[in-house]
Structures are given as structure tokens and as C-alpha cells.
Design a protein around this motif. Sequence first.
Motif, PDB file in Angstrom:
ATOM      1  N   UNK A  27       0.820  -1.208   0.000  1.00  0.00           N
ATOM      2  CA  UNK A  27       0.000   0.000   0.000  1.00  0.00           C
ATOM      3  C   UNK A  27       0.861   1.268   0.000  1.00  0.00           C
ATOM      4  N   UNK A  28       1.859   1.297   0.879  1.00  0.00           N
ATOM      5  CA  UNK A  28       2.647   2.521   1.021  1.00  0.00           C
ATOM      6  C   UNK A  28       3.858   2.612   0.090  1.00  0.00           C
ATOM      7  N   UNK A  29       4.287   1.507  -0.490  1.00  0.00           N
ATOM      8  CA  UNK A  29       5.472   1.550  -1.345  1.00  0.00           C
ATOM      9  C   UNK A  29       5.198   1.175  -2.791  1.00  0.00           C
ATOM     10  N   UNK A  30       4.064   0.558  -3.048  1.00  0.00           N
ATOM     11  CA  UNK A  30       3.720   0.029  -4.365  1.00  0.00           C
ATOM     12  C   UNK A  30       4.759  -0.995  -4.839  1.00  0.00           C
ATOM     13  N   UNK A  31       5.377  -1.674  -3.871  1.00  0.00           N
ATOM     14  CA  UNK A  31       6.350  -2.721  -4.158  1.00  0.00           C
ATOM     15  C   UNK A  31       5.900  -4.005  -3.489  1.00  0.00           C
ATOM     16  N   UNK A  32       6.303  -5.122  -4.048  1.00  0.00           N
ATOM     17  CA  UNK A  32       5.932  -6.406  -3.470  1.00  0.00           C
ATOM     18  C   UNK A  32       6.912  -6.779  -2.357  1.00  0.00           C
ATOM     19  N   UNK A  33       6.387  -6.917  -1.154  1.00  0.00           N
ATOM     20  CA  UNK A  33       7.176  -7.268   0.019  1.00  0.00           C
ATOM     21  C   UNK A  33       7.791  -8.646  -0.169  1.00  0.00           C
ATOM     22  N   UNK A  34       9.083  -8.765   0.098  1.00  0.00           N
ATOM     23  CA  UNK A  34       9.761 -10.039   0.007  1.00  0.00           C
ATOM     24  C   UNK A  34      10.271 -10.399  -1.381  1.00  0.00           C
ATOM     25  N   UNK A  35       9.951  -9.613  -2.384  1.00  0.00           N
ATOM     26  CA  UNK A  35      10.411  -9.919  -3.745  1.00  0.00           C
ATOM     27  C   UNK A  35      11.899  -9.606  -3.852  1.00  0.00           C
ATOM     28  N   UNK A  36      12.663 -10.568  -4.316  1.00  0.00           N
ATOM     29  CA  UNK A  36      14.123 -10.487  -4.320  1.00  0.00           C
ATOM     30  C   UNK A  36      14.667  -9.210  -4.953  1.00  0.00           C
ATOM     31  N   UNK A  37      14.068  -8.748  -6.038  1.00  0.00           N
ATOM     32  CA  UNK A  37      14.630  -7.579  -6.734  1.00  0.00           C
ATOM     33  C   UNK A  37      14.548  -6.300  -5.909  1.00  0.00           C
ATOM     34  N   UNK A  38      13.784  -6.295  -4.832  1.00  0.00           N
ATOM     35  CA  UNK A  38      13.666  -5.113  -3.982  1.00  0.00           C
ATOM     36  C   UNK A  38      14.725  -5.051  -2.883  1.00  0.00           C
ATOM     37  N   UNK A  39      15.580  -6.059  -2.816  1.00  0.00           N
ATOM     38  CA  UNK A  39      16.589  -6.147  -1.758  1.00  0.00           C
ATOM     39  C   UNK A  39      17.943  -6.483  -2.376  1.00  0.00           C
ATOM     40  N   UNK A  40      18.999  -6.164  -1.663  1.00  0.00           N
ATOM     41  CA  UNK A  40      20.326  -6.546  -2.125  1.00  0.00           C
ATOM     42  C   UNK A  40      20.609  -8.006  -1.820  1.00  0.00           C
ATOM     43  N   UNK A  41      20.052  -8.476  -0.710  1.00  0.00           N
ATOM     44  CA  UNK A  41      20.300  -9.863  -0.306  1.00  0.00           C
ATOM     45  C   UNK A  41      19.105 -10.384   0.489  1.00  0.00           C
TER      46      UNK A  41
END
Length: 192
Positions: free
Chosen positions: A158-172
Motif C-alpha cells: 500500500x505505502x510503497x507500491x512494491x511487493x514485500x519479500x520480492x528479491x529484486x527489492x533487496x540486495x540480499x
Amino acid sequence: MKNRIITISREFGSGGRTIGKKVAEDLGIPCYDKELIHKIALESGFDENYIKDAGEYVQGGFLASALSNRSFGPTNEDYLWKIQYQVITDLAEKGPCVIVGRCADYILQDKADCLKVFIHADMEFRANRIVEEYGEREESPIQRLQEKDKRRAAYHRFYTNMKWGQAKNYHIALDSGVLGIERCAGIIRNLY
């Protein structure tokens, strides 16, 4: 030079909070988790228990929030998000630290030199851990895990428009059930 910040997003029961505290302790930098709730309470005037509940979840789910509450203007949750955003930004500007949860990975993506980490584990590991660590009843830990993760994912989306836990959103992304809490902390520390 930008500050080095470690943000840790995590599945409930995966040990992300414990890992974050261990990394911060080993590096000699502050770790903000429950301290964020206290700082947001001071800024907002809301009770810490309310912030803990409302500040991490989209009340009533996405459609309920988008269609009913927001038709009358910003909600308390929106107000808390704004304060949370500012508190996290201010903490990152003060110097190196570890920030656990609260969408810090998103908030700081363009504001600080961040190492964005996601901690996860299989359901059995997490269920056993919340029974042992938090005293959850043994009859329903999996249901509790699913509920918490679902709410965290909805809030994040809701607040980021990103999928929580999706690998591409994190470095590791680290599996604490396979690697263990200490080893995860060591890997993050070495990447810092």
C-alpha cells in the motif's frame, strides 16, 4: 559521503529483529526497531500500542482503506506513515545504523547508502521459533504467521507500491532457518 545504513525486512518469526540487533551490536552502531515506535509516538502523540498495531498494517485491507476511510481524507495510518517516514529519514541522516522493518528499505532508497536485507525462513522453523521466543500457543502458530505476513505484505504494498519479500527489492535475502541467526548476522556484517 553518505551514511551506511542496513535495513532489515523480515517474515514474522524469521529472527530478523534478533539478527538486526546482533549486527548492530557487532558493528557498534545503533539498531532501531521498537525504538522507532517510541520516537513515532513522541512525534505523533499516539499511544505506542496503537502505533505498533496501526502503523504496520493497512486497516481493513487495501480496498477497505482505499474506498472507505480515504474518501474523507487522510487516515491516522497515513498520518503515522508521514511521521514514520520523517523519523526514519532523520535517523539515517544522523549516522550509520540498522533499521528493522517499517518500510525503511523503501524510505531510504534514495536518501542513504543502504544495504537492503530480507530475512525469511520456512514455516516450520518460524512456527517453532515463535512458540519458543514469544510464547505463542502451539495450536495455531502457522495461522498467526500467515496472518502477520499477509498484513505486513499489504502494508508494504500500500505505502510503497512494491511487493514485500520480492528479491529484486533487496540486495540480499537470507534464509535464517537454513543459515542460522548467527551466520546471517555474520554475512550482513561482512557485507557492511
